[in-house]
Design a protein around this motif. Structure first.
Motif, PDB file in Angstrom:
ATOM      1  N   LYS A  38      46.713 -74.027  39.790  1.00 35.17           N
ATOM      2  CA  LYS A  38      45.838 -74.966  40.484  1.00 35.17           C
ATOM      3  C   LYS A  38      44.403 -74.946  39.974  1.00 35.17           C
ATOM      4  CE  LYS A  38      48.556 -74.703  44.692  1.00 35.17           C
ATOM      5  NZ  LYS A  38      48.590 -74.322  46.087  1.00 35.17           N
ATOM      6  N   ARG A  39      43.992 -73.863  39.334  1.00 35.29           N
ATOM      7  CA  ARG A  39      42.610 -73.774  38.858  1.00 35.29           C
ATOM      8  C   ARG A  39      42.389 -74.705  37.668  1.00 35.29           C
ATOM      9  NH1 ARG A  39      39.950 -68.067  39.696  1.00 35.29           N
ATOM     10  NH2 ARG A  39      41.120 -67.372  41.496  1.00 35.29           N
ATOM     11  N   SER A  40      41.140 -75.076  37.469  1.00 32.04           N
ATOM     12  CA  SER A  40      40.816 -75.984  36.369  1.00 32.04           C
ATOM     13  C   SER A  40      40.891 -75.298  35.014  1.00 32.04           C
ATOM     14  CB  SER A  40      39.418 -76.578  36.571  1.00 32.04           C
ATOM     15  OG  SER A  40      38.454 -75.546  36.602  1.00 32.04           O
ATOM     16  N   SER A  41      40.787 -73.977  34.977  1.00 30.59           N
ATOM     17  CA  SER A  41      40.894 -73.252  33.706  1.00 30.59           C
ATOM     18  C   SER A  41      41.895 -72.114  33.833  1.00 30.59           C
ATOM     19  CB  SER A  41      39.530 -72.707  33.285  1.00 30.59           C
ATOM     20  OG  SER A  41      39.090 -71.735  34.212  1.00 30.59           O
ATOM     21  N   MET A  42      42.507 -71.764  32.722  1.00 29.67           N
ATOM     22  CA  MET A  42      43.476 -70.662  32.681  1.00 29.67           C
ATOM     23  C   MET A  42      42.715 -69.375  32.395  1.00 29.67           C
ATOM     24  SD  MET A  42      46.599 -69.651  32.848  1.00 29.67           S
ATOM     25  CE  MET A  42      48.047 -70.435  32.209  1.00 29.67           C
ATOM     26  N   GLU A  43      42.870 -68.380  33.256  1.00 25.57           N
ATOM     27  CA  GLU A  43      42.194 -67.095  33.085  1.00 25.57           C
ATOM     28  C   GLU A  43      43.165 -65.988  32.719  1.00 25.57           C
ATOM     29  OE1 GLU A  43      40.377 -66.655  36.901  1.00 25.57           O
ATOM     30  OE2 GLU A  43      38.699 -67.967  36.384  1.00 25.57           O
ATOM     31  N   ASP A  44      44.425 -66.310  32.597  1.00 23.46           N
ATOM     32  CA  ASP A  44      45.450 -65.315  32.321  1.00 23.46           C
ATOM     33  C   ASP A  44      45.771 -65.269  30.837  1.00 23.46           C
ATOM     34  OD1 ASP A  44      45.464 -65.174  35.058  1.00 23.46           O
ATOM     35  OD2 ASP A  44      47.332 -66.264  35.292  1.00 23.46           O
ATOM     36  N   PHE A  45      46.188 -64.118  30.390  1.00 23.74           N
ATOM     37  CA  PHE A  45      46.585 -63.916  29.006  1.00 23.74           C
ATOM     38  C   PHE A  45      47.930 -63.208  28.983  1.00 23.74           C
ATOM     39  CE2 PHE A  45      42.098 -64.393  28.891  1.00 23.74           C
ATOM     40  CZ  PHE A  45      41.797 -64.969  27.672  1.00 23.74           C
ATOM     41  N   TYR A  46      48.649 -63.372  27.900  1.00 24.48           N
ATOM     42  CA  TYR A  46      49.884 -62.619  27.720  1.00 24.48           C
ATOM     43  C   TYR A  46      49.971 -62.182  26.276  1.00 24.48           C
ATOM     44  CZ  TYR A  46      51.721 -66.929  25.704  1.00 24.48           C
ATOM     45  OH  TYR A  46      51.905 -68.040  24.928  1.00 24.48           O
ATOM     46  N   GLU A  47      50.766 -61.157  26.035  1.00 24.39           N
ATOM     47  CA  GLU A  47      50.951 -60.642  24.688  1.00 24.39           C
ATOM     48  C   GLU A  47      52.362 -60.098  24.573  1.00 24.39           C
ATOM     49  OE1 GLU A  47      49.973 -61.056  21.691  1.00 24.39           O
ATOM     50  OE2 GLU A  47      48.057 -60.006  21.775  1.00 24.39           O
ATOM     51  N   THR A  48      52.943 -60.255  23.413  1.00 29.38           N
ATOM     52  CA  THR A  48      54.267 -59.709  23.133  1.00 29.38           C
ATOM     53  C   THR A  48      54.226 -59.014  21.786  1.00 29.38           C
ATOM     54  OG1 THR A  48      55.056 -61.704  22.017  1.00 29.38           O
ATOM     55  CG2 THR A  48      55.398 -61.573  24.401  1.00 29.38           C
ATOM     56  N   LEU A  60      56.968 -54.449  23.637  1.00 27.45           N
ATOM     57  CA  LEU A  60      55.871 -54.409  24.593  1.00 27.45           C
ATOM     58  C   LEU A  60      55.589 -55.832  25.041  1.00 27.45           C
ATOM     59  CD1 LEU A  60      53.497 -51.981  22.670  1.00 27.45           C
ATOM     60  CD2 LEU A  60      55.012 -51.422  24.568  1.00 27.45           C
ATOM     61  N   PHE A  61      55.492 -56.029  26.347  1.00 36.11           N
ATOM     62  CA  PHE A  61      55.280 -57.355  26.925  1.00 36.11           C
ATOM     63  C   PHE A  61      54.264 -57.218  28.046  1.00 36.11           C
ATOM     64  CE2 PHE A  61      59.547 -56.750  25.438  1.00 36.11           C
ATOM     65  CZ  PHE A  61      59.728 -57.824  24.576  1.00 36.11           C
ATOM     66  N   GLY A  62      53.256 -58.053  28.044  1.00 35.74           N
ATOM     67  CA  GLY A  62      52.230 -57.940  29.063  1.00 35.74           C
ATOM     68  C   GLY A  62      51.751 -59.289  29.539  1.00 35.74           C
ATOM     69  N   VAL A  63      51.457 -59.357  30.837  1.00 34.22           N
ATOM     70  CA  VAL A  63      50.796 -60.513  31.447  1.00 34.22           C
ATOM     71  C   VAL A  63      49.546 -59.944  32.092  1.00 34.22           C
ATOM     72  CG1 VAL A  63      50.925 -62.318  33.191  1.00 34.22           C
ATOM     73  CG2 VAL A  63      52.967 -61.702  31.878  1.00 34.22           C
ATOM     74  N   PHE A  64      48.400 -60.488  31.712  1.00 30.55           N
ATOM     75  CA  PHE A  64      47.120 -59.959  32.145  1.00 30.55           C
ATOM     76  C   PHE A  64      46.405 -61.033  32.958  1.00 30.55           C
ATOM     77  CE2 PHE A  64      48.265 -58.433  27.872  1.00 30.55           C
ATOM     78  CZ  PHE A  64      48.686 -57.165  28.238  1.00 30.55           C
ATOM     79  N   ASP A  65      46.267 -60.781  34.256  1.00 32.85           N
ATOM     80  CA  ASP A  65      45.760 -61.763  35.199  1.00 32.85           C
ATOM     81  C   ASP A  65      44.235 -61.703  35.259  1.00 32.85           C
ATOM     82  OD1 ASP A  65      45.161 -63.367  37.406  1.00 32.85           O
ATOM     83  OD2 ASP A  65      46.973 -62.769  38.452  1.00 32.85           O
ATOM     84  N   GLY A  66      43.592 -62.844  35.088  1.00 33.33           N
ATOM     85  CA  GLY A  66      42.140 -62.910  35.057  1.00 33.33           C
ATOM     86  C   GLY A  66      41.457 -62.664  36.391  1.00 33.33           C
ATOM     87  N   HIS A  67      42.040 -63.036  37.499  1.00 34.66           N
ATOM     88  CA  HIS A  67      41.454 -62.843  38.836  1.00 34.66           C
ATOM     89  C   HIS A  67      39.978 -63.193  38.898  1.00 34.66           C
ATOM     90  CE1 HIS A  67      44.783 -61.357  41.143  1.00 34.66           C
ATOM     91  NE2 HIS A  67      45.073 -60.456  40.220  1.00 34.66           N
ATOM     92  N   GLY A  68      39.635 -64.429  38.624  1.00 38.78           N
ATOM     93  CA  GLY A  68      38.262 -64.873  38.763  1.00 38.78           C
ATOM     94  C   GLY A  68      37.430 -64.750  37.499  1.00 38.78           C
ATOM     95  N   ALA A  70      38.050 -64.346  32.849  1.00 38.01           N
ATOM     96  CA  ALA A  70      38.976 -64.058  31.759  1.00 38.01           C
ATOM     97  C   ALA A  70      38.588 -62.844  30.917  1.00 38.01           C
ATOM     98  CB  ALA A  70      39.085 -65.282  30.846  1.00 38.01           C
ATOM     99  N   GLN A  71      37.367 -62.323  31.053  1.00 35.66           N
ATOM    100  CA  GLN A  71      36.881 -61.305  30.136  1.00 35.66           C
ATOM    101  C   GLN A  71      37.737 -60.040  30.112  1.00 35.66           C
ATOM    102  OE1 GLN A  71      35.047 -62.714  32.540  1.00 35.66           O
ATOM    103  NE2 GLN A  71      33.319 -63.748  31.583  1.00 35.66           N
ATOM    104  N   VAL A  72      38.040 -59.477  31.258  1.00 35.80           N
ATOM    105  CA  VAL A  72      38.804 -58.228  31.302  1.00 35.80           C
ATOM    106  C   VAL A  72      40.245 -58.463  30.842  1.00 35.80           C
ATOM    107  CG1 VAL A  72      39.712 -56.398  32.796  1.00 35.80           C
ATOM    108  CG2 VAL A  72      37.354 -57.170  33.064  1.00 35.80           C
ATOM    109  N   ALA A  73      40.855 -59.540  31.297  1.00 37.33           N
ATOM    110  CA  ALA A  73      42.230 -59.839  30.896  1.00 37.33           C
ATOM    111  C   ALA A  73      42.316 -60.019  29.382  1.00 37.33           C
ATOM    112  CB  ALA A  73      42.729 -61.097  31.603  1.00 37.33           C
ATOM    113  N   GLU A  74      41.342 -60.684  28.797  1.00 36.26           N
ATOM    114  CA  GLU A  74      41.345 -60.875  27.337  1.00 36.26           C
ATOM    115  C   GLU A  74      41.148 -59.547  26.611  1.00 36.26           C
ATOM    116  OE1 GLU A  74      39.401 -63.735  23.922  1.00 36.26           O
ATOM    117  OE2 GLU A  74      38.378 -63.563  25.841  1.00 36.26           O
ATOM    118  N   TYR A  75      40.265 -58.695  27.114  1.00 35.06           N
ATOM    119  CA  TYR A  75      40.025 -57.383  26.509  1.00 35.06           C
ATOM    120  C   TYR A  75      41.296 -56.533  26.519  1.00 35.06           C
ATOM    121  CZ  TYR A  75      38.146 -52.765  25.617  1.00 35.06           C
ATOM    122  OH  TYR A  75      37.934 -51.516  25.090  1.00 35.06           O
ATOM    123  N   VAL A  76      41.965 -56.508  27.666  1.00 31.06           N
ATOM    124  CA  VAL A  76      43.200 -55.723  27.770  1.00 31.06           C
ATOM    125  C   VAL A  76      44.252 -56.280  26.814  1.00 31.06           C
ATOM    126  CG1 VAL A  76      45.067 -55.007  29.309  1.00 31.06           C
ATOM    127  CG2 VAL A  76      42.712 -54.966  30.116  1.00 31.06           C
TER     128      VAL A  76
END
Length: 107
Positions: A38-48, A60-68, A70-76
């Motif tokens: 529903k948000r106007s921008s995507m803050e989540d990241f994933y990596e495989t 290795l599979f990860g979904v990293f949720d931005g929760h307000g 994107a900086q921390v999710a992108e770093y992880v």
């Protein structure tokens, strides 16, 4: 290493991102999909990643949720898997390796 990267979870035309991969020996496959909520921008990241460590094939599979934000999710996303694979106990003591992945986030 075969990273599959999606910065926003969307293609340039706004369509959801999806795909998959196969291990080098062809014995292990996976799929993924990402679409906006529903948000106007995507803050989540994933990596495989499927790789070999000490003769063992690992996935290795990860979904990293931005929760307000994107900086921390992108770093992880950019650092977790590499730190895990370099940890000396990754294969023998995975729990210890996860705890020692050294993800120090500075905002």
């Amino acid at each position: 290493m075969g990273y599959l990267n999606s910065i926003s979870g969307l293609q340039a035309d706004g369509a959801p991102v999806s795909g998959g991969g196969l291990s080098q020996d062809g014995k292990f496959g996976y799929g993924y999909a990402s679409c906006p909520g529903k948000r106007s921008s995507m803050e989540d990241f994933y990596e495989t990643l499927i790789d070999s460590v000490d003769g063992e094939i690992v996935g290795l599979f990860g979904v990293f949720d931005g929760h307000g934000g994107a900086q921390v999710a992108e770093y992880v996303k950019q650092n977790l898997f590499g730190n895990l694979l370099r940890h000396p106990k990754f294969i023998t003591d995975t729990k210890s390796a996860i705890g020692g992945a050294d993800l120090h986030v500075v905002l």
